[in-house]
Design a protein around this motif. Structure first.
Motif, PDB file in Angstrom:
ATOM      1  N   MET A 188       1.709   6.517  -7.147  1.00 38.60           N
ATOM      2  CA  MET A 188       0.574   7.257  -7.730  1.00 38.60           C
ATOM      3  C   MET A 188       0.587   8.767  -7.762  1.00 38.60           C
ATOM      4  SD  MET A 188      -2.792   5.125  -6.549  1.00 38.60           S
ATOM      5  CE  MET A 188      -3.761   6.103  -7.513  1.00 38.60           C
ATOM      6  N   GLN A 189       1.700   9.328  -6.757  1.00 41.93           N
ATOM      7  CA  GLN A 189       2.075  10.748  -6.905  1.00 41.93           C
ATOM      8  C   GLN A 189       2.829  11.125  -8.359  1.00 41.93           C
ATOM      9  OE1 GLN A 189       4.295  11.526  -3.590  1.00 41.93           O
ATOM     10  NE2 GLN A 189       2.893  11.174  -1.991  1.00 41.93           N
ATOM     11  N   ILE A 195       0.846  -1.261  -0.145  1.00 43.68           N
ATOM     12  CA  ILE A 195      -0.017   0.026   0.047  1.00 43.68           C
ATOM     13  C   ILE A 195       0.777   1.154  -0.146  1.00 43.68           C
ATOM     14  CG2 ILE A 195      -1.740   1.251   1.375  1.00 43.68           C
ATOM     15  CD1 ILE A 195      -2.914  -1.473   2.155  1.00 43.68           C
ATOM     16  N   PHE A 196       1.992   1.158   0.720  1.00 44.86           N
ATOM     17  CA  PHE A 196       2.882   2.409   0.930  1.00 44.86           C
ATOM     18  C   PHE A 196       3.581   2.630  -0.552  1.00 44.86           C
ATOM     19  CE2 PHE A 196       7.167   3.980   1.385  1.00 44.86           C
ATOM     20  CZ  PHE A 196       6.743   5.155   1.964  1.00 44.86           C
ATOM     21  N   VAL A 213       2.396   1.547  -3.467  1.00 45.61           N
ATOM     22  CA  VAL A 213       1.348   2.048  -4.528  1.00 45.61           C
ATOM     23  C   VAL A 213       1.007   3.401  -4.169  1.00 45.61           C
ATOM     24  CG1 VAL A 213      -1.058   1.699  -5.454  1.00 45.61           C
ATOM     25  CG2 VAL A 213       0.496  -0.316  -4.968  1.00 45.61           C
ATOM     26  N   GLY A 214       0.890   3.988  -3.013  1.00 41.59           N
ATOM     27  CA  GLY A 214       0.673   5.195  -2.636  1.00 41.59           C
ATOM     28  C   GLY A 214       1.515   6.325  -3.271  1.00 41.59           C
ATOM     29  N   PHE A 215       3.122   5.780  -3.006  1.00 39.17           N
ATOM     30  CA  PHE A 215       4.118   6.622  -3.491  1.00 39.17           C
ATOM     31  C   PHE A 215       3.958   6.769  -4.804  1.00 39.17           C
ATOM     32  CE2 PHE A 215       8.525   7.157  -4.319  1.00 39.17           C
ATOM     33  CZ  PHE A 215       8.913   8.318  -3.600  1.00 39.17           C
ATOM     34  N   SER A 235     -10.510   1.754 -11.505  1.00 37.35           N
ATOM     35  CA  SER A 235     -10.690   0.649 -10.280  1.00 37.35           C
ATOM     36  C   SER A 235     -10.425  -0.660 -10.936  1.00 37.35           C
ATOM     37  CB  SER A 235     -12.106   0.848  -9.782  1.00 37.35           C
ATOM     38  OG  SER A 235     -12.340   1.905  -9.259  1.00 37.35           O
TER      39      SER A 235
END
Length: 68
Positions: free
Chosen positions: A22-23, A15-16, A18-20, A50
């Motif tokens: 996506m920036q 999750i970390f 993927v979140g990073f 999605s």
């Protein structure tokens, strides 16, 4: 108990990452995503995004489970 802790750490790391990422990757504005603008209100439903993320995460978890 170590199995659950490893799983939680792996999921958290994924999750970390993927979140990073996506920036830097503009994945939220794909063709097929629904955007409705009326006045000062905007409704955004990322259906294609999605589906794409679901396919990618399914493949990642499939390979994680396969090589375990």
């Amino acid at each position: 108990m170590t199995g659950i802790s490893k799983l939680l750490m792996t999921v958290g790391a994924i999750i970390f990452v993927v979140g990073f990422l996506m920036q830097f990757i503009n994945i939220g504005k794909l063709p097929g995503d629904i955007v409705i603008k009326k006045g000062s209100t905007t409704f955004y439903f990322p259906i294609v995004t999605s589906i794409l993320l679901s396919i990618i995460l399914s493949a990642v978890f499939y390979f994680l489970g396969r090589f375990r």
